[in-house]
Design an enzyme around this catalytic site. Structure first.
Site, PDB file in Angstrom:
ATOM      1  N   GLY A  81       0.827  -1.205   0.000  1.00 11.99           N
ATOM      2  CA  GLY A  81       0.000   0.000   0.000  1.00 11.99           C
ATOM      3  C   GLY A  81       0.860   1.252   0.000  1.00 11.99           C
ATOM      4  O   GLY A  81       0.500   2.278   0.569  1.00 11.99           O
ATOM      5  N   GLY A  82       2.006   1.161  -0.661  1.00 15.62           N
ATOM      6  CA  GLY A  82       2.990   2.229  -0.624  1.00 15.62           C
ATOM      7  C   GLY A  82       2.610   3.497  -1.359  1.00 15.62           C
ATOM      8  O   GLY A  82       3.267   4.522  -1.175  1.00 15.62           O
ATOM      9  N   THR A  83       1.567   3.462  -2.172  1.00 14.93           N
ATOM     10  CA  THR A  83       1.153   4.684  -2.869  1.00 14.93           C
ATOM     11  C   THR A  83       0.027   5.411  -2.132  1.00 14.93           C
ATOM     12  O   THR A  83      -0.456   6.439  -2.598  1.00 14.93           O
ATOM     13  CB  THR A  83       0.680   4.369  -4.303  1.00 14.93           C
ATOM     14  OG1 THR A  83      -0.423   3.461  -4.237  1.00 14.93           O
ATOM     15  CG2 THR A  83       1.800   3.756  -5.127  1.00 14.93           C
ATOM     16  N   GLY A  84      -0.383   4.886  -0.992  1.00 16.29           N
ATOM     17  CA  GLY A  84      -1.489   5.490  -0.256  1.00 16.29           C
ATOM     18  C   GLY A  84      -1.061   6.661   0.611  1.00 16.29           C
ATOM     19  O   GLY A  84       0.109   7.050   0.655  1.00 16.29           O
ATOM     20  N   TYR A  85      -2.018   7.198   1.333  1.00 12.00           N
ATOM     21  CA  TYR A  85      -1.832   8.417   2.130  1.00 12.00           C
ATOM     22  C   TYR A  85      -0.739   8.248   3.184  1.00 12.00           C
ATOM     23  O   TYR A  85       0.144   9.098   3.329  1.00 12.00           O
ATOM     24  CB  TYR A  85      -3.164   8.770   2.794  1.00 12.00           C
ATOM     25  CG  TYR A  85      -3.163  10.054   3.580  1.00 12.00           C
ATOM     26  CD1 TYR A  85      -2.922  11.277   2.956  1.00 12.00           C
ATOM     27  CD2 TYR A  85      -3.411  10.050   4.950  1.00 12.00           C
ATOM     28  CE1 TYR A  85      -2.924  12.459   3.680  1.00 12.00           C
ATOM     29  CE2 TYR A  85      -3.428  11.226   5.679  1.00 12.00           C
ATOM     30  CZ  TYR A  85      -3.185  12.425   5.037  1.00 12.00           C
ATOM     31  OH  TYR A  85      -3.185  13.597   5.758  1.00 12.00           O
ATOM     32  N   GLY A  95       1.024   5.160   3.336  1.00 13.81           N
ATOM     33  CA  GLY A  95       2.002   4.276   2.715  1.00 13.81           C
ATOM     34  C   GLY A  95       3.167   5.015   2.075  1.00 13.81           C
ATOM     35  O   GLY A  95       4.326   4.627   2.244  1.00 13.81           O
ATOM     36  N   LYS A 129      -0.464   6.335  -9.532  1.00 12.36           N
ATOM     37  CA  LYS A 129       0.181   5.361  -8.656  1.00 12.36           C
ATOM     38  C   LYS A 129       1.452   4.806  -9.291  1.00 12.36           C
ATOM     39  O   LYS A 129       2.474   4.640  -8.619  1.00 12.36           O
ATOM     40  CB  LYS A 129      -0.789   4.223  -8.327  1.00 12.36           C
ATOM     41  CG  LYS A 129      -1.876   4.600  -7.344  1.00 12.36           C
ATOM     42  CD  LYS A 129      -2.698   3.385  -6.943  1.00 12.36           C
ATOM     43  CE  LYS A 129      -3.755   3.766  -5.892  1.00 12.36           C
ATOM     44  NZ  LYS A 129      -4.548   2.594  -5.477  1.00 12.36           N
ATOM     45  N   LYS A 173     -10.100  -4.844  12.417  1.00 13.16           N
ATOM     46  CA  LYS A 173      -8.716  -4.745  12.905  1.00 13.16           C
ATOM     47  C   LYS A 173      -8.449  -5.766  14.002  1.00 13.16           C
ATOM     48  O   LYS A 173      -7.353  -6.365  14.053  1.00 13.16           O
ATOM     49  CB  LYS A 173      -8.437  -3.328  13.398  1.00 13.16           C
ATOM     50  CG  LYS A 173      -8.312  -2.310  12.262  1.00 13.16           C
ATOM     51  CD  LYS A 173      -8.064  -0.900  12.775  1.00 13.16           C
ATOM     52  CE  LYS A 173      -7.897   0.080  11.614  1.00 13.16           C
ATOM     53  NZ  LYS A 173      -7.662   1.469  12.082  1.00 13.16           N
ATOM     54  N   ARG A 196      -5.784  -8.840  14.164  1.00 12.01           N
ATOM     55  CA  ARG A 196      -4.869  -9.057  15.291  1.00 12.01           C
ATOM     56  C   ARG A 196      -4.910 -10.516  15.740  1.00 12.01           C
ATOM     57  O   ARG A 196      -3.867 -11.130  15.992  1.00 12.01           O
ATOM     58  CB  ARG A 196      -5.248  -8.157  16.470  1.00 12.01           C
ATOM     59  CG  ARG A 196      -4.810  -6.706  16.343  1.00 12.01           C
ATOM     60  CD  ARG A 196      -4.961  -6.008  17.684  1.00 12.01           C
ATOM     61  NE  ARG A 196      -4.613  -4.606  17.622  1.00 12.01           N
ATOM     62  CZ  ARG A 196      -4.426  -3.831  18.696  1.00 12.01           C
ATOM     63  NH1 ARG A 196      -4.575  -4.367  19.902  1.00 12.01           N
ATOM     64  NH2 ARG A 196      -4.106  -2.560  18.582  1.00 12.01           N
TER      65      ARG A 196
END
Length: 312
Positions: free
Chosen positions: A10-14, A16, A44, A138, A142
């Site tokens: 998710g490296g192109t996200g807010y 990330g 992206k 979430k 976990r």
């Protein structure tokens, strides 16, 4: 000590893209997952290429192709997922179960940080519908991580400054109010605001730290633990303009959910817990957690008034 190899999903996200930058800045060999599903999203793709130009390595793999995901994970020591859980953007938290399965099979990952970065979901078992879906998902993740015995760190970053400071905590806008501001209750509940770049810096700091292994790390910069009223005053002092305050009782605020779109209903529920209940600050950090600014006092974090100056 040799720096861990980091894979950001998710490296192109807010968040990330900030994690990628922080990882590179702190000298980690940095890998970014490039998913074939990117299709024709030129923005992206160009961001990924810019990471490559800065020294990151792009690993092509799909969350729908287990073998490719395992192969990518085997090349790194740390996996950080920044997949979106915000309903106003995209909500992909459940996809991370595929990542858990890949990490479990690969067997080499020393640390996994999955996408939380907000309020601690373990404190939100009383959360209102429909917003509680975020916390339920979430917590489900976990449990999967812990059942798989995957070494992990959970990051509780509280309120992102960009979404909650310049707009003086108003919903449905990111810009400062010009004449009037809605105040939640008496406006005196303590909230924690954190610059998004600082979220990334503290997260990367934690990945090779034995003190953060299998713990929840809370980001609570002391100078950024403020009430809504205090944020409003900071803006008024900077702008030189006094705003009309309209106080909203809790019942009226919750009633504003009715007949609105799903993302807004989620946001109202979350804001209720933050600004009326004080869910970010109404508990002490126990032995299963630690506070980032105490662990890393060398980090010069951004104060709220510094952050909102750019909106003048």
């Amino acid at each position: 000590m040799e720096k861990s190899r980091v894979l950001v999903v998710g490296g192109t996200g807010y968040i990330g893209r900030r994690l990628v930058q922080a990882s590179l800045a702190q000298g980690h060999p940095t890998f970014v997952l490039m998913r074939p599903e990117i299709g024709l999203d030129i923005d992206k793709l160009q961001m990924l290429l810019s990471f490559k130009a800065q020294g990151a390595c792009l690993l092509e793999a799909s969350l729908d192709d287990h073998a490719s995901l395992v192969a990518a994970v085997k090349q790194v020591d740390v996996v950080i997922s920044a997949m979106s859980g915000a309903h106003i953007r995209s909500h992909n938290l459940k996809l991370q179960h595929k990542l858990v399965e890949a990490i479990k099979e690969a067997g080499n990952v020393k640390r996994f940080i999955h996408s939380e970065f907000g309020m601690d979901p373990s404190k939100m078992d009383h959360a209102l519908e429909p917003g509680r879906v975020t916390f339920d998902e979430k917590m489900e993740l976990r449990r999967a991580i812990e059942e798989a015995n995957i070494p992990h760190t959970y990051i509780s970053a509280n309120c992102f400054a960009g979404y909650s400071c310049p707009n003086l905590c108003q919903l449905r806008t990111l810009l400062p109010p010009k004449e009037k501001v809605h105040v939640y209750g008496d406006g005196n509940v303590k909230v924690v605001f954190v610059d998004e770049d600082d979220v990334a810096t503290y997260t990367i700091k934690s990945i090779d730290d034995p003190r953060t292994l299998n713990k929840t790390i809370y980001l609570r910069p002391r100078d950024n633990i403020l009430t809504q009223n205090e944020v409003i005053v900071k803006w008024e002092m900077l702008s030189g303009k006094v705003l009309e305050k309209i106080h909203i009782p809790a019942d009226d605020f919750l009633a504003s959910m009715k007949d609105t779109d799903f993302p807004h209903q989620v946001a109202v529920g979350h804001y209720y817990h933050i600004f009326y209940e004080g869910c970010l600050t109404n508990f002490d950090i126990g032995e299963d957690g630690a506070e980032a600014t105490l662990l890393y006092p060398e980090v010069e974090y951004t104060r709220v008034d510094e952050y909102i100056k750019q909106y003048l």
